[in-house]
Scaffold this active site. Structure first.
Site, PDB file in Angstrom:
ATOM      1  N   GLU A  42       0.801  -1.208   0.196  1.00 40.79           N
ATOM      2  CA  GLU A  42      -0.033   0.077  -0.007  1.00 40.79           C
ATOM      3  C   GLU A  42       0.897   1.295  -0.111  1.00 40.79           C
ATOM      4  O   GLU A  42       0.673   2.066   0.755  1.00 40.79           O
ATOM      5  CB  GLU A  42      -1.068   0.121   1.114  1.00 40.79           C
ATOM      6  CG  GLU A  42      -1.832  -1.358   1.405  1.00 40.79           C
ATOM      7  CD  GLU A  42      -2.885  -1.472   2.306  1.00 40.79           C
ATOM      8  OE1 GLU A  42      -2.680  -0.866   3.339  1.00 40.79           O
ATOM      9  OE2 GLU A  42      -3.978  -1.904   1.891  1.00 40.79           O
ATOM     10  N   ASP A  99      -8.489  -8.944   3.331  1.00 41.98           N
ATOM     11  CA  ASP A  99      -8.323  -8.001   4.346  1.00 41.98           C
ATOM     12  C   ASP A  99      -9.747  -7.999   5.181  1.00 41.98           C
ATOM     13  O   ASP A  99     -10.414  -7.165   5.208  1.00 41.98           O
ATOM     14  CB  ASP A  99      -8.547  -6.767   3.451  1.00 41.98           C
ATOM     15  CG  ASP A  99      -7.826  -5.588   4.450  1.00 41.98           C
ATOM     16  OD1 ASP A  99      -7.188  -5.869   5.480  1.00 41.98           O
ATOM     17  OD2 ASP A  99      -7.739  -4.468   4.100  1.00 41.98           O
ATOM     18  N   GLU A 125     -12.987  -3.129  11.444  1.00 39.76           N
ATOM     19  CA  GLU A 125     -12.938  -2.063  10.146  1.00 39.76           C
ATOM     20  C   GLU A 125     -14.133  -2.381   9.404  1.00 39.76           C
ATOM     21  O   GLU A 125     -14.705  -1.309   8.716  1.00 39.76           O
ATOM     22  CB  GLU A 125     -11.441  -2.318   9.736  1.00 39.76           C
ATOM     23  CG  GLU A 125     -11.037  -1.443   8.373  1.00 39.76           C
ATOM     24  CD  GLU A 125      -9.805  -1.715   7.924  1.00 39.76           C
ATOM     25  OE1 GLU A 125      -9.050  -2.235   8.450  1.00 39.76           O
ATOM     26  OE2 GLU A 125      -9.728  -1.295   6.567  1.00 39.76           O
TER      27      GLU A 125
HETATM   28  O1  GCW Z   1      -7.123  -3.218   6.094  1.00 39.21           O
HETATM   29  C1  GCW Z   1      -6.302  -2.390   5.472  1.00 39.21           C
HETATM   30  C2  GCW Z   1      -6.588  -0.982   6.207  1.00 39.21           C
HETATM   31  C3  GCW Z   1      -5.331  -0.095   6.265  1.00 39.21           C
HETATM   32  C4  GCW Z   1      -4.182  -0.868   7.034  1.00 39.21           C
HETATM   33  C5  GCW Z   1      -3.861  -1.857   6.075  1.00 39.21           C
HETATM   34  C6  GCW Z   1      -2.874  -3.027   6.774  1.00 39.21           C
HETATM   35  C7  GCW Z   1      -2.587  -0.082   8.410  1.00 39.21           C
HETATM   36  O2  GCW Z   1      -7.662  -0.504   5.635  1.00 39.21           O
HETATM   37  O3  GCW Z   1      -5.759   1.085   6.845  1.00 39.21           O
HETATM   38  O4  GCW Z   1      -3.211   0.058   7.319  1.00 39.21           O
HETATM   39  O5  GCW Z   1      -5.006  -2.690   5.942  1.00 39.21           O
HETATM   40  O6  GCW Z   1      -3.142  -3.787   7.541  1.00 39.21           O
HETATM   41  O7  GCW Z   1      -1.598  -2.581   6.878  1.00 39.21           O
END
Ligand code: GCW
Length: 670
Positions: A273, A353, A381
């Site tokens: 990311e 995720d 989340e």
């Molecule tokens: O789930 C995603 C989140 C990000 C997060 C990333 C991760 C810390 O939306 O906010 O960043 O995963 O796990 O690195």
């Protein structure tokens, strides 16, 4: 503070008089330690405090005993304990004895005794307990400015304005909660971190955090930013093989250990990311991980927690073969033998995720010599962000109980993670937790069952999820069976209910990906972007074709027996159908319904059930203190309303896409 939520499940509410009188008068507590920073001393203080609150006993606390007896139960492992009763020397007095395998274990035994007592359960005559895995940790995603990534409960309890807070009272209280569910480590800063953590005054601050948590048996670790050598050290590169970079990290590590002598190690998010990482410098992930492993090595038992969450977030959806779910295995295959022995790979439970439904990450079946940590998320989340009740233990069990059939042998995920399957000594669990400064910790009283349950599952992944939430409810809200039953039922229904109105059949949580808030319905946002959480919904069909035969090949990343099941729609369980297959909306499920009718029905059922939550809660008026009663009623009422928004958005969206009417004529008739 019981009503504000600050003490969470550690309220030690007084037992009713008729229950209290069954207990022996506990008069003396002996905590065998000379050190006030020892968890054994903490155990003594906690017993003194708990006995006062639960039974109104004032017990003396001392640290020596006139006895040559020593008990050393043999069947317990590190952090384990024995709790039982023995008769006094003249047989006239019963003593409670708590023996820890180490100091932390003694504290856990003391808190077990108190949490049983608070539930009106007398001390067992002989009870030994040991953890399933040594690593039972939390990851905070707290930023130095005091904000929390995916935090929904106020600012950080650790940081503010670029520095560690002066007042760490909340940090100590947090460590107490952690110890009560036997969590023994925490990484205190965000994986999307920056290098400002590592300036001299913050290094001292980290030392203070460690000092605040150590009496509770909690050790701390830190998340590192890969380009720190450039940005903090002023170097030209952060190449892991560059000697100056190596020297830089060695130096930082030495300074960290000066402040935190028992540091857990480093958590690394790299090449993920937009974060820099070894691949940025033409090096392998292993070369990146080993850089930190070698810096840690001379100082003790510190480890690198190298996150497997490495993927390209600019993926091209027009290519049918592209699949973010494939990324972890593709990036980590071939590295099993080249990580240094103090590198552990930390793997999110599913390949995408933290979605409402995912199969376990296939990477869990690929690493055999490299030990792993499984990553869960207590932060909700994608699960309603603590504004929706969603008790997650039942979801975690679908992962932990999954049999990966590695080499055709029983290979439950929980046995891989515990180290049993591959005979590892050091492996386990991490969970992202977003506690904040709010007095409820998570912004919602009921959400705290997830933090409690997380600890219980690390210790014993075979726990019964209803029994766990019952214990939590008794400790948090008292012993009234109506209260406990209602909370247990709502909690047990909450994940299936949330799944029903948020995203069915393995299509994922259909929330807003593009705005990255990950909240509220937005099925359209899933496709047409590089994030790879695609549904590939068009006018006729929906779902990701992840088969080997015609799709992305993902199903082939599982061991053969599992791969065979997921390769075909007929053998794939309904709840994961659209995760693995692209099928027409008219495809018939095992239930006999079509996919689209299932969507409509599930959304109506889920939203309907959510309407009952505030009503069922409201029946507890007068049985729960008014403050918490109202707070929870507000949340559940909001959830009921938002569930209708979810239902109507999702149903209308797919109805418009495929034009297939709802057999019950609800969708479109508002
Ligand atoms: O789930 C995603 C989140 C990000 C997060 C990333 C991760 C810390 O939306 O906010 O960043 O995963 O796990 O690195």
């Amino acid at each position: 503070t019981g009503e504000t939520g600050l003490e969470a499940w550690l309220r030690y509410a007084p037992l009713p008089a008729d229950a209290a009188k069954q207990y022996p008068q506990y008069t003396d507590i002996v905590a065998l330690t000379d050190s006030q920073s020892s968890p054994v001393y903490t155990a003594g203080k906690e017993l003194q405090d708990g006995l006062k609150k639960i039974l109104n006993f004032s017990a003396n606390l001392t640290n020596t005993i006139d006895s040559s007896e020593s008990l050393s139960p043999s069947a317990i492992v590190d952090d384990g304990f024995w709790l039982g009763t023995v008769s006094g020397e003249k047989g006239d007095k019963t003593q409670v004895v708590i023996v820890g395998q180490n100091e932390r274990g003694a504290l856990y035994g003391a808190m077990e005794f108190l949490m049983r007592l608070a539930q009106n359960q007398p001390c067992p005559t002989s009870y030994a307990s040991s953890p399933s895995a040594p690593i039972r940790w939390i990851n905070q995603w707290d930023n130095l400015d005091g904000s929390i990534e995916r935090g929904y409960a106020g600012p950080s309890i650790f940081f503010k304005d670029g520095a560690v807070l002066d007042d760490l009272t909340r940090v100590e209280q947090y460590a107490r909660l952690m110890a009560s569910v036997r969590l023994n480590g925490i990484v205190v800063n965000n994986v999307n971190s920056h290098c400002n953590l590592l300036n001299p005054s913050n290094l001292k601050g980290l030392g203070r955090i460690a000092d605040a948590m150590r009496p509770w048996g909690v050790r701390i670790g830190v998340a590192l930013y890969f380009d720190t050598p450039i940005e903090l050290g002023g170097l030209q590169t952060s190449d892991p093989l560059d000697p100056d970079v190596v020297a830089f990290w060695n130096d930082i590590t030495t300074q960290l250990y000066q402040n935190v002598p028992d540091m857990l190690g480093y958590l690394i998010k790299a090449n993920s990311e937009g974060q820099p990482g070894p691949l940025t410098y033409g090096r392998t992930l292993a070369e990146g991980a080993n850089l930190f492993a070698r810096a840690l090595k001379p100082h003790g038992d510190g480890i690198v927690m190298y996150r497997a969450f490495v993927y390209n977030h600019h993926l091209d959806e027009s290519n049918w073969k592209n699949d973010r779910a494939n990324a972890a295995v593709e990036f980590f295959d071939g590295l099993d033998d080249v990580f240094d022995e103090n590198v552990l790979v930390q793997i999110k439970y599913g390949p995408i995720d933290f979605q409402v439904r995912e199969p376990p990450s296939p990477l869990l079946a690929h690493l055999r010599r490299t030990r792993t940590i499984i990553e869960f998320q207590v932060a909700q989340e994608y699960m309603g962000q603590q504004s929706h009740l969603c008790y997650l233990a039942p979801l975690w069990r679908t992962i932990l109980d999954f049999d990966l059939r590695i080499d055709g042998e029983p290979s439950l995920v929980k046995d891989v993670v515990s180290g049993e399957r591959f005979n590892w000594k050091y492996s386990g669990y991490a969970a992202v937790v977003n506690v904040g400064n709010d007095s409820t910790w998570l912004g919602s009283h009921l959400a705290m069952s997830n933090l409690y349950a997380y600890g219980r599952y690390c210790w014993d992944p075979s726990s019964d999820e209803a029994a766990v939430v019952q214990d939590w409810a008794r400790l948090t809200f008292g012993l009234n069976p109506t209260v406990v039953d209602t909370i247990t039922q709502l909690s047990m229904e909450s994940w299936p209910t949330y799944e029903n109105y948020s995203g069915n059949l393995g299509i994922q949580t259909l929330c807003d990906i593009v705005k990255t808030c990950h909240y509220g319905p937005s099925p359209a946002a899933m496709d047409g972007n590089g994030w790879g959480q695609w549904t590939r919904a068009d006018a006729h069909a929906i779902g990701m074709d992840r088969t080997v035969a015609t799709g992305t090949g993902y199903s082939g990343q599982y061991p053969a027996e599992v791969a065979r099941v997921f390769e075909h729609p007929e053998t794939t369980p309904d709840e994961l159908l659209l995760w693995f297959h692209h099928v027409p909306y008219t495809h018939r499920l095992k239930s006999g319904k079509t996919v689209i009718q299932h969507f409509y029905d599930a959304h109506y059922e889920g939203a309907q059930n959510a309407q009952t939550f505030p009503v069922r809660w409201a029946a507890l008026r007068g049985l729960v203190d008014e403050h918490r009663f109202q707070h929870i009623l507000f949340h559940l009422t909001y959830q009921a309303g938002h569930a209708l928004v979810w239902r109507d958005s999702v149903c209308t969206f797919y109805h418009a896409k495929c034009g297939i009417p709802d057999e019950h004529n609800r969708v479109g008739n508002y």
